[in-house]
Design a protein around this motif. Structure first.
Motif, PDB file in Angstrom:
ATOM      1  N   SER A 167       1.327  -1.149   0.165  1.00  0.00           N
ATOM      2  CA  SER A 167      -0.537   0.283   0.151  1.00  0.00           C
ATOM      3  C   SER A 167       0.847   1.207   0.041  1.00  0.00           C
ATOM      4  CB  SER A 167      -0.900   0.383   1.044  1.00  0.00           C
ATOM      5  OG  SER A 167       0.055   0.163   2.123  1.00  0.00           O
ATOM      6  N   SER A 168       2.220   1.440   0.141  1.00  0.00           N
ATOM      7  CA  SER A 168       3.451   2.279  -0.097  1.00  0.00           C
ATOM      8  C   SER A 168       4.106   2.116  -1.344  1.00  0.00           C
ATOM      9  CB  SER A 168       3.788   2.478   1.174  1.00  0.00           C
ATOM     10  OG  SER A 168       3.263   2.509   2.940  1.00  0.00           O
ATOM     11  N   ILE A 169       3.695   3.298  -1.779  1.00  0.00           N
ATOM     12  CA  ILE A 169       4.808   3.109  -3.175  1.00  0.00           C
ATOM     13  C   ILE A 169       5.615   3.356  -3.076  1.00  0.00           C
ATOM     14  CG2 ILE A 169       4.400   3.965  -5.890  1.00  0.00           C
ATOM     15  CD1 ILE A 169       1.213   5.038  -5.342  1.00  0.00           C
ATOM     16  N   VAL A 170       7.172   3.244  -3.299  1.00  0.00           N
ATOM     17  CA  VAL A 170       8.092   3.358  -3.040  1.00  0.00           C
ATOM     18  C   VAL A 170       9.271   3.532  -4.253  1.00  0.00           C
ATOM     19  CG1 VAL A 170      10.656   2.152  -2.010  1.00  0.00           C
ATOM     20  CG2 VAL A 170       8.243   2.584  -0.931  1.00  0.00           C
ATOM     21  N   ALA A 171       9.726   4.185  -4.070  1.00  0.00           N
ATOM     22  CA  ALA A 171      11.066   4.938  -5.351  1.00  0.00           C
ATOM     23  C   ALA A 171      12.048   3.638  -6.054  1.00  0.00           C
ATOM     24  CB  ALA A 171      12.224   5.743  -4.866  1.00  0.00           C
ATOM     25  N   PRO A 172      11.964   2.849  -6.364  1.00  0.00           N
ATOM     26  CA  PRO A 172      13.177   2.075  -6.838  1.00  0.00           C
ATOM     27  C   PRO A 172      14.527   2.374  -6.325  1.00  0.00           C
ATOM     28  CG  PRO A 172      11.832   2.701  -8.670  1.00  0.00           C
ATOM     29  CD  PRO A 172      11.070   3.395  -7.525  1.00  0.00           C
ATOM     30  N   VAL A 173      14.946   3.434  -7.502  1.00  0.00           N
ATOM     31  CA  VAL A 173      16.406   3.921  -7.271  1.00  0.00           C
ATOM     32  C   VAL A 173      16.332   5.542  -6.954  1.00  0.00           C
ATOM     33  CG1 VAL A 173      16.546   2.611  -9.629  1.00  0.00           C
ATOM     34  CG2 VAL A 173      15.479   4.726  -9.794  1.00  0.00           C
ATOM     35  N   ASP A 174      17.203   6.178  -6.811  1.00  0.00           N
ATOM     36  CA  ASP A 174      17.305   7.393  -6.604  1.00  0.00           C
ATOM     37  C   ASP A 174      17.422   8.214  -7.922  1.00  0.00           C
ATOM     38  OD1 ASP A 174      18.602   6.731  -3.759  1.00  0.00           O
ATOM     39  OD2 ASP A 174      20.649   6.815  -5.012  1.00  0.00           O
TER      40      ASP A 174
END
Length: 374
Positions: free
Chosen positions: A184-191
């Motif tokens: 349910s959390s959208i997370v950054a996969p890279v910098d």
């Protein structure tokens, strides 16, 4: 009387003769002076004519400048068009579906890998997790009781195994629900930098719909297509220059990769270059001009291309040779190699130490008398 008269006549004649002789001498003296004056005037005129003739002769000479030939390194370059891609450009989507409750970032914001970009509504999963945790607590208690009885050889093995199976099943179910909750959390996969946020708060997010575009342009990739005729002339690791016309910047790098596929539509192969982009001026899809070296000669005879002329016999240039007391321009026929940047390699006809006419060459022909300016 007659004798006296004769004597007077003789005296008169002698006097006249003496007078005539004196007059004749004076005339000769005057004539000599006149001739000397004429001689002086002629000498002056002769000197003036000689001076004029000498000046005319000098004016007829063509002034030229010579350049001595020395071996030098000669390179030929080609230019091909390239395009820029970000080293990392990702469309970020959630792993699960749900309504977007909160967007925690803004467009243009730099984020690190693992940063939460937005949260989805996870209330149904939270309720299910609460129910499973209650059931799991009861299942653990039941299992502990059955285990104690079984250790004392009380009760049946089946009851003990059923209690253990129920507990393990609920533990796995709880782990699965917690994994779903993390989705349910959208997370950054890279910098990178949040370039675009496609969705708004309250909309339904799903794995099939991108939520945002995340771009990392600290390092960029440049791709260029090169004609197949240059396949054997460039190598991986060759140094190249990349010019970006829009920003007026030039970078030097090396060929990172040479493609193994020839495009049948345009008969080209692809090369890849990597560049550091610390100031972030280079953007994806920016046009680039890639300058590649396809030829090099370490010891070449090179002259400006403009010095090479051509007639029905072939290509030639001019050198100067001594003939008697004069310096004369002479044709030298040459064979040429590669040309680059208005310079041409001469493979035959010229040698190191020879001097070619580098200025005034357009005013001479074969046999022209020249004056060499230092």
């Amino acid at each position: 009387m007659h004798q006296l008269a004769g004597l007077l006549v003789v005296v008169l004649l002698a006097s006249c003769a003496a007078g005539n002789a004196g007059n004749e001498s004076q005339e000769k003296q005057a004539q000599l002076v006149e001739y000397k004056q004429q001689l002086h005037e002629l000498e002056v005129k002769i000197a003036e004519l000689e001076k004029e003739l000498k000046a005319t002769t000098e004016e007829d000479k063509v002034e030229v400048v010579l350049t001595e030939l020395q071996p030098q390194k000669f390179e030929h370059f080609i230019e091909v068009s390239g395009s820029v891609e970000a080293d990392q450009e990702v469309n970020v989507s959630p792993e699960g579906s749900g309504q977007i409750l909160d967007i925690k970032v803004k467009e243009g914001q730099r984020v690190s890998k693992g940063t939460v970009l937005a949260t989805l509504n996870a209330e149904p999963i939270e309720r299910t997790i609460d129910e499973v945790e209650i059931n799991l607590e009861m299942a653990r208690t039941t299992y502990e009781r059955q285990k104690n009885l079984w250790d004392q050889n009380i009760g049946s093995e089946l009851q003990y195994l059923q209690a253990k199976s129920t507990m393990n099943s609920l533990e796995q179910q709880l782990e699965g629900l917690k994994a779903q909750r993390s989705m349910s959390s959208i997370v950054a996969p890279v910098d990178g930098v949040i370039d675009v946020i496609y969705q708004k708060q309250g909309q339904i997010a799903s794995p099939q719909v991108p939520f945002a575009k995340l771009v990392n342009i600290q390092k960029i990739k440049v791709y260029a297509d090169v004609a197949e005729s240059y396949l054997t002339k460039i190598e991986q690791g060759d140094e190249v220059q990349v010019y970006f016309p829009a920003i007026g910047k030039t970078h030097t790098t090396k060929i990172l990769m040479i493609g193994n596929f020839i495009d049948p539509n345009n008969r080209t192969f692809r090369i890849r270059l990597d560049l550091q982009n610390k100031d972030n001026l280079i953007k994806p899809n920016l046009d680039a001009v890639v300058k590649l070296r396809d030829y090099v000669a370490e010891e070449a005879i090179v002259i400006p291309s403009i010095l090479i002329k051509e007639d029905f016999k072939g290509k030639y240039t001019f050198v100067v040779e001594a003939e008697g007391n004069s310096q004369v321009a002479r044709k030298v026929y040459v064979q040429t190699g590669v040309s680059d940047n208005n310079r041409t390699e001469v493979t035959q006809g010229l040698e190191a130490g020879m001097k070619v006419v580098s200025e005034g060459f357009s005013q001479v022909i074969d046999g022209t008398v020249v004056h060499i300016n230092s």
